[in-house]
Design an enzyme around this catalytic site. Structure first.
Site: not given
Ligand code: SAH
Length: 459
Positions: A248, A270, A383
């Site tokens: 995704d 999306k 998020m």
């Molecule tokens: N499983 C993922 C999180 C999924 S929820 C993890 O462990 O990181 C998705 C959220 O993760 C985004 O809305 C953001 O808040 C955060 N996120 C993921 N990658 C990111 C990045 N490279 N920089 C900043 N925030 C990030």
């Protein structure tokens, strides 16, 4: 080719090492692994060799080298720091026709020692014919990273079943097909995951014809926050052996480039502002693909078990009896914090760290605000982009200091990373007129102020 690569059996064979320093120690260690009978001669020995001789059958003889020392030896290694002694050992060995290696002197040696990757019984030897040993070592390091450490166990298991498999599949082609499926499928993965007994039981079942050979499998792989260098070895290996990859938006381009070239890629995020693919459809797709015998890699941003709905996906797999593996990834909080110089905990400022999603299943962000307003705690909001104002207001309304340091990290760990660090009351204004790109992460706590102290002025 300057040398013929061969593997010599030295089990219980007399071998002589001349020298008592650290280089001799390394050679002795190798000979011990090959179960040789070792005699080591030197006027003095380093502590490592003395230590080693306490626990191993190893003859340390404290004296100068003499010509008669080479009598009856199968192999000789000269590892002294004295050129004269090395040359003498070499010429004596050559005269007597005993294989000799003089460390770092290919001209004085009748054989050279390669760099090795040891996954016994699988052993890979790399040689540059003594011309570029450092390059051979670099190649070795690369191989070390891509060959799972449990390959040796896999080879041992294959050895155990070799005879039975030969009896069961008389035809060479069938046998080869069988072993190919074992080495690149569910059975190998079980061995790598430390489940050798299960793997053996599977082999028995296949041989008895009670289960199908080409079962599919799902890998739920944490792709980390963006920088492909943050992938684990295991993630990379599974990405490169998958037949199909579901991904995704959160999986970065750099990571996608490392997926096996000819794998089928399925986007399940999306599409241009429209709704995401429904979770239930993804779950069903995974089951369907695995049932058709495919090795399916579901790549998830960060860690699959941190706001990644990994739990929901494996529930469906498990209900359908599909084998699966979960590979943890670096979660956005760790990645963004490290790449922006914010320690998530610190003995003086924060003893705990809380990961919070600002986006609840019902679309609200009704959170236990009073639990966040405690001393010495770091809060990481995932998020959070659309709720930055709401979060700041609520934290202040529940008693958090207005000047509490806070950082908003955009596209963390990627070349486009941006960090906005300010105070709780100022953050909404700071980002108000800027175009902020997802994904973003928000970190609240005293630790945020440490980035300047730690000399982080990059952004
Ligand atoms: N499983 C993922 C999180 C999924 S929820 C993890 O462990 O990181 C998705 C959220 O993760 C985004 O809305 C953001 O808040 C955060 N996120 C993921 N990658 C990111 C990045 N490279 N920089 C900043 N925030 C990030």
């Amino acid at each position: 080719m300057d040398h013929l690569p061969v593997f010599i059996n030295l089990r219980q064979k007399p071998c002589l090492v001349v020298g008592g320093g650290n280089i001799a120690l390394r050679k002795v260690n190798l000979l011990l692994k090959a179960q040789a009978k070792i005699k080591c001669i030197s006027p003095e020995f380093c502590s490592g060799l003395i230590e080693l001789s306490r626990e191993n059958t190893l003859d340390l003889i404290e004296k100068r080298f003499e010509s008669t020392d080479i009598d009856n030896q199968s192999v000789i290694i000269a590892a002294t720091d004295d050129d004269k002694t090395n040359a003498m050992v070499s010429s004596l060995a050559h005269e007597s026709g005993i294989p000799i290696n003089v460390v770092d002197s290919p001209d004085l040696s009748s054989f050279i020692m390669p760099s090795i990757v040891d996954r016994s019984p699988i052993v890979i030897a790399i040689s540059s014919a003594g011309k570029a040993p450092v390059l051979a070592r670099i190649i070795r390091a690369k191989l070390e990273t891509i060959i799972p450490s449990a390959y040796g166990n896999l080879a041992e298991i294959a050895g155990e079943y070799r005879h039975k498999v030969k009896q069961r599949f008389v035809n060479l082609k069938d046998r080869r097909k069988f072993w190919e499926s074992v080495f690149s499928g569910v059975i190998a993965e079980k061995v790598f995951a430390g489940r050798s007994e299960e793997a053996k039981a599977d082999i028995e079942k296949y041989l008895a014809g009670s289960i199908e050979m080409n079962l599919g499998e799902v890998y739920l792989v944490g792709a980390g926050p963006g920088d492909p260098d943050l992938l684990t070895f295991k993630a990379l290996r599974l990405m490169q052996q998958a037949d199909v990859v579901l991904y995704d938006r959160l999986v970065s381009k750099g990571v996608m480039e490392l997926v096996r070239r000819d794998a089928e890629l399925i986007y399940v995020g999306k599409k241009g502002g429209s709704e995401s693919t429904r979770q239930i459809d993804i779950n069903e797709r995974l089951v369907e693909l695995a049932k058709s015998g495919k090795r399916v890699c579901r790549l998830k941003g960060g860690d699959p078990f941190i706001f990644g709905r990994g739990g929901e996906e494996i529930e469906t797999l498990s209900d359908n009896g599909i084998p699966f593996q979960i590979v943890p990834g670096i979660t956005a909080a760790s990645g963004c914090a490290s790449y922006s110089g914010i320690p998530l905990t610190h003995r003086d400022y924060s003893q705990s760290c809380r990961f919070v999603t600002a986006h609840l299943k019902d679309g609200t962000s009704n959170l236990p605000w009073e639990e966040f307003v405690v001393e010495q705690q770091t809060i990481v909001f995932y998020m959070a982009l659309t709720s930055v104002n709401h979060i700041c207001q609520q934290l202040i309304a529940h008693g958090m200091r207005e000047d509490m340091p806070v950082a908003l990290i955009e596209r963390g760990t990627t070349p486009e990373q941006k960090v906005y660090s300010t105070s709780l009351s100022k953050l909404p204004d700071l980002i108000n007129n800027r175009e902020i790109h997802a994904p973003t992460l928000m970190i609240v706590g005293e630790v945020v102020s440490l980035r300047k102290k730690l000399g982080w002025f990059g952004d």
